[in-house]
Design an enzyme around this catalytic site. Structure first.
Site, mmCIF file in Angstrom:
data_model
loop_
_atom_site.group_PDB
_atom_site.id
_atom_site.type_symbol
_atom_site.label_atom_id
_atom_site.label_comp_id
_atom_site.label_asym_id
_atom_site.label_seq_id
_atom_site.Cartn_x
_atom_site.Cartn_y
_atom_site.Cartn_z
ATOM 1 N N GLU A 271 8.717 23.645 8.472
ATOM 2 C CA GLU A 271 10.063 23.058 8.507
ATOM 3 C C GLU A 271 11.087 24.190 8.528
ATOM 4 O O GLU A 271 11.662 24.560 7.520
ATOM 5 C CB GLU A 271 10.285 22.154 7.294
ATOM 6 C CG GLU A 271 11.577 21.355 7.393
ATOM 7 C CD GLU A 271 11.925 20.628 6.112
ATOM 8 O OE1 GLU A 271 12.766 19.717 6.174
ATOM 9 O OE2 GLU A 271 11.378 20.969 5.046
ATOM 10 N N HIS B 159 17.127 18.666 10.604
ATOM 11 C CA HIS B 159 18.155 19.637 10.216
ATOM 12 C C HIS B 159 18.972 19.985 11.463
ATOM 13 O O HIS B 159 19.129 21.146 11.829
ATOM 14 C CB HIS B 159 17.521 20.876 9.593
ATOM 15 C CG HIS B 159 16.916 20.612 8.253
ATOM 16 N ND1 HIS B 159 17.648 20.639 7.085
ATOM 17 C CD2 HIS B 159 15.651 20.279 7.894
ATOM 18 C CE1 HIS B 159 16.857 20.355 6.060
ATOM 19 N NE2 HIS B 159 15.640 20.117 6.525
ATOM 20 N N HIS C 140 12.701 13.454 7.971
ATOM 21 C CA HIS C 140 13.431 12.720 6.924
ATOM 22 C C HIS C 140 14.683 12.018 7.474
ATOM 23 O O HIS C 140 15.806 12.478 7.329
ATOM 24 C CB HIS C 140 13.736 13.563 5.687
ATOM 25 C CG HIS C 140 14.201 14.969 5.876
ATOM 26 N ND1 HIS C 140 15.250 15.323 6.695
ATOM 27 C CD2 HIS C 140 13.772 16.126 5.308
ATOM 28 C CE1 HIS C 140 15.441 16.621 6.628
ATOM 29 N NE2 HIS C 140 14.551 17.135 5.795
ATOM 30 N N ASP D 226 8.241 14.640 0.749
ATOM 31 C CA ASP D 226 9.171 15.774 0.741
ATOM 32 C C ASP D 226 9.311 16.302 -0.690
ATOM 33 O O ASP D 226 10.403 16.651 -1.144
ATOM 34 C CB ASP D 226 10.532 15.387 1.313
ATOM 35 C CG ASP D 226 11.415 16.608 1.604
ATOM 36 O OD1 ASP D 226 10.903 17.741 1.559
ATOM 37 O OD2 ASP D 226 12.622 16.422 1.849
#
EC number: 3.5.1.25
Length: 392
Positions: A132, A197, A218, A280
């Site tokens: 990530e 992101h 997410h 997460d």
């Protein structure tokens, strides 16, 4: 070794088999039927009255737990994580490295590679790494280390090539620099590409799908959504995730990252076949609930009210809730059907990661990764490849 589990409700992909029986043999599921129909002998018989069998949970986004995290870059941390999550019904785990300097990421990847080679029955399988970052957008960095975030270059492609046997999934912001240009090469390495992101506009996400992206990371968290440009509105990553059938949506369902209504919107838009529940989780999972601080990648985080956030308390960082807790939240608080929640924590993730041929559902010939749960979906027993996990 053969184990027969009788008098259980079995959650298969197609139905719930009442008063069912499972035969686990040599690491795989050998038989799925009603207890009255079972004829095979077994060395061990478990009477499961009052319990249900669901597929072992698959966590595709997990930074840590039990006081350890992946970015420590040690085999010990990964082994401790594996043990911790095995006790919470996770039978397949993708340790997730957050954005960090490349030497630190390489250390973490080497540790994951080593532990992958040590996988054995009776323990959570480490199936590969979810990387990530660091190829994210600083605007939506969340609690990632800003100094580590950078655009991708040809040198970084060689980095992926070096660890292509370990990296099974990566989160990238496609709108940054030339990041999108590298998607086809990464997909050719059999790396699952996820948008996250990211400040991407709707059209940028469509381009990412065309280049090989198949999920978002997410959902709702650390991503763009509808904005105004002059008098007009433009969709972002959230809207693309909710409307594009080509995308799976990873989602954190701990009761803190998202209110119930946003989970319900996602469920109505995507359905259980396109929603993948992830923890997460951070190293604080299982050891800290409130009032403590944790440190990772040079950053300091605080744990308050059941969730991790940055020290300024302006951004959520990660959860402290393993997937078994999210299952209970989705069923008993959000109100989703248990059959769909089971799929969202196993089968959907297995399909997203390309491992559904051997994991993610209770079916003959698949890995015997099974959770026995009670009426409140508390995990009572877990089997990884047919061997019971030590829960002590």
């Amino acid at each position: 070794m053969n184990i027969r589990i009788t008098h259980i409700d079995i959650y298969t992909e197609q139905e719930i088999i009442r008063d069912g029986s499972l035969l686990l043999s040599d690491g795989v599921i050998a038989s799925v039927c009603r207890t009255s129909e079972e004829t095979a002998d077994a060395e061990t018989v478990i009477d499961g009255r009052g319990l249900a069998a669901v597929p072992g949970y698959i966590d595709v986004h997990c930074h840590g737990g039990g006081g350890y995290d992946c970015n420590q870059g040690t085999e010990e941390a990964l082994v401790k994580m594996r043990t911790f999550y095995g006790r919470h019904g996770v039978t397949t785990l993708y340790p997730t490295l957050a954005a960090d300097l490349l030497p630190a990421l390489e250390q973490g990847l080497r540790a994951i590679r080593s532990v992958m080679r040590q996988n054995k029955a009776g323990e959570t399988e480490i199936a590969g790494c979810h990387l990530e970052g660091p190829f994210l957008n600083k605007v939506y960095k969340g609690s990632q280390a800003e100094d580590a975030i950078l655009p991708m270059t040809d040198d970084h492609l060689r980095f992926y090539e070096t660890y292509s046997d370990v990296i099974r999934r990566t989160t990238i912001a496609p709108e940054v620099g030339r990041n999108l240009d590298y998607f086809p090469a990464l997909r050719a390495m059999n790396i699952q590409l996820s948008v996250g992101h990211s400040c991407a506009e709707y059209k940028d996400v469509l381009a990412a799908i065309e280049a090989g992206a198949t999920s978002v990371t997410h959902l709702y968290n650390a991503m763009s959504q509808t904005k105004k440009t002059g008098p007009f509105r433009i969709g972002g990553v959230v809207e693309a995730a909710l409307t594009q059938d080509a995308l799976y949506a990873e989602i954190i369902c701990d009761g803190y990252h998202l209110p119930n209504e946003l989970i319900q919107i996602a469920y109505r838009c995507k359905g259980a076949d396109r929603l993948s529940v992830c923890s997460d989780a951070s190293r604080a999972a299982g050891v800290v609930t409130h009032g403590d601080t944790i440190h990772s990648c040079g950053e300091t985080y605080v744990v308050e009210n059941g969730v991790v956030m940055n020290s300024a308390r302006t951004s959520l960082a990660s959860s402290i809730t393993p997937i078994d807790g999210m299952v209970r939240h989705l069923i008993f608080n959000v109100g989703l059907p248990a059959t769909d929640v089971v799929r969202m924590t196993s089968g959907t993730t297995a399909k997203m990661m390309g491992i559904f041929d051997r994991k993610g559902s209770i079916a003959v010939g698949k890995d015997a990764d099974i959770n026995l749960v009670d009426a409140r979906f508390n995990v009572v027993k877990t089997f990884c490849k047919g061997v019971e996990v030590n829960r002590e």
